[in-house]
Write a protein that holds these residues in place. Sequence first.
Motif, short mmCIF file in Angstrom:
data_model
loop_
_atom_site.label_atom_id
_atom_site.label_comp_id
_atom_site.label_asym_id
_atom_site.label_seq_id
_atom_site.Cartn_x
_atom_site.Cartn_y
_atom_site.Cartn_z
N ASP A 14 0.83 -1.20 0.00
CA ASP A 14 0.00 0.00 0.00
C ASP A 14 0.87 1.26 0.00
O ASP A 14 0.59 2.22 -0.73
CB ASP A 14 -0.90 0.00 1.23
CG ASP A 14 -2.34 0.28 0.88
OD1 ASP A 14 -2.69 0.18 -0.30
OD2 ASP A 14 -3.10 0.61 1.81
N ALA A 15 1.91 1.26 0.82
CA ALA A 15 2.81 2.41 0.88
C ALA A 15 3.51 2.61 -0.46
O ALA A 15 3.62 3.74 -0.95
CB ALA A 15 3.84 2.21 2.00
N VAL A 16 3.96 1.53 -1.07
CA VAL A 16 4.63 1.62 -2.37
C VAL A 16 3.65 2.10 -3.44
O VAL A 16 4.01 2.92 -4.29
CB VAL A 16 5.24 0.25 -2.76
CG1 VAL A 16 5.72 0.24 -4.21
CG2 VAL A 16 6.39 -0.09 -1.82
N ALA A 17 2.41 1.64 -3.37
CA ALA A 17 1.40 2.06 -4.34
C ALA A 17 1.17 3.57 -4.27
O ALA A 17 0.94 4.22 -5.30
CB ALA A 17 0.09 1.31 -4.11
N GLN A 18 1.24 4.13 -3.09
CA GLN A 18 1.06 5.58 -2.96
C GLN A 18 2.16 6.32 -3.71
O GLN A 18 1.91 7.38 -4.30
CB GLN A 18 1.07 5.99 -1.49
CG GLN A 18 -0.16 5.56 -0.72
CD GLN A 18 -0.13 6.02 0.71
OE1 GLN A 18 0.38 7.09 1.01
NE2 GLN A 18 -0.69 5.22 1.60
N VAL A 19 3.34 5.77 -3.72
CA VAL A 19 4.46 6.42 -4.42
C VAL A 19 4.41 6.12 -5.91
O VAL A 19 4.48 7.04 -6.74
CB VAL A 19 5.81 5.95 -3.82
CG1 VAL A 19 6.97 6.49 -4.62
CG2 VAL A 19 5.92 6.36 -2.36
N ARG A 22 0.15 6.52 -7.34
CA ARG A 22 -0.53 7.80 -7.08
C ARG A 22 0.39 9.00 -7.19
O ARG A 22 -0.07 10.13 -7.16
CB ARG A 22 -1.19 7.75 -5.70
CG ARG A 22 -2.26 6.66 -5.64
CD ARG A 22 -2.96 6.60 -4.31
NE ARG A 22 -3.54 5.28 -4.17
CZ ARG A 22 -3.34 4.48 -3.16
NH1 ARG A 22 -2.58 4.85 -2.15
NH2 ARG A 22 -3.90 3.30 -3.11
N GLY A 23 1.68 8.77 -7.29
CA GLY A 23 2.61 9.84 -7.55
C GLY A 23 3.03 10.71 -6.37
O GLY A 23 3.57 11.79 -6.56
N TYR A 24 2.79 10.25 -5.15
CA TYR A 24 3.23 11.01 -3.98
C TYR A 24 4.75 10.89 -3.82
O TYR A 24 5.35 9.91 -4.23
CB TYR A 24 2.55 10.51 -2.70
CG TYR A 24 1.07 10.80 -2.64
CD1 TYR A 24 0.61 12.09 -2.45
CD2 TYR A 24 0.14 9.77 -2.75
CE1 TYR A 24 -0.75 12.37 -2.39
CE2 TYR A 24 -1.22 10.03 -2.69
CZ TYR A 24 -1.66 11.33 -2.51
OH TYR A 24 -3.00 11.61 -2.46
N ALA A 25 5.35 11.89 -3.18
CA ALA A 25 6.79 11.85 -2.92
C ALA A 25 7.09 10.83 -1.83
O ALA A 25 6.29 10.65 -0.90
CB ALA A 25 7.28 13.23 -2.49
N VAL A 26 8.23 10.20 -1.94
CA VAL A 26 8.64 9.19 -0.96
C VAL A 26 8.71 9.81 0.43
O VAL A 26 8.21 9.23 1.41
CB VAL A 26 10.00 8.56 -1.35
CG1 VAL A 26 10.53 7.68 -0.24
CG2 VAL A 26 9.86 7.76 -2.63
N SER A 27 9.31 10.99 0.54
CA SER A 27 9.44 11.63 1.85
C SER A 27 8.08 11.95 2.46
O SER A 27 7.88 11.80 3.67
CB SER A 27 10.29 12.89 1.74
OG SER A 27 9.71 13.79 0.82
#
Length: 93
Positions: A14-19, A22-27
């Motif tokens: 789920d965390a990886v999918a957000q990056v 969905r294009g969110y920044a890793v930080s």
Amino acid sequence: MNKGIRFTDEFKQDAVAQVVERGYAVSEVAERLGISTKSLYTWKAQFGKSPRVRSEVAEQAAEIKRLKRDLARVTEERTILKKATAYFARESQ
């Protein structure tokens, strides 16, 4: 940062999918979830690939393991046969 906490594969994916999706920044994702960016980068390397690619990699790893086992067995058999050949060559003289 959370030390010693085990996260489920589902949480990691789920965390990886957000990056990835969905294009969110890793930080940003790491801060929001309370994890280190290093952990998220590690999970990204692990889960960022498609499930098909991950299964192929797992199959290849299993095949390599099997081949190494077979190689060790065949090498041992060859060593035994070499010793037996040397022994019988000495006995026949």
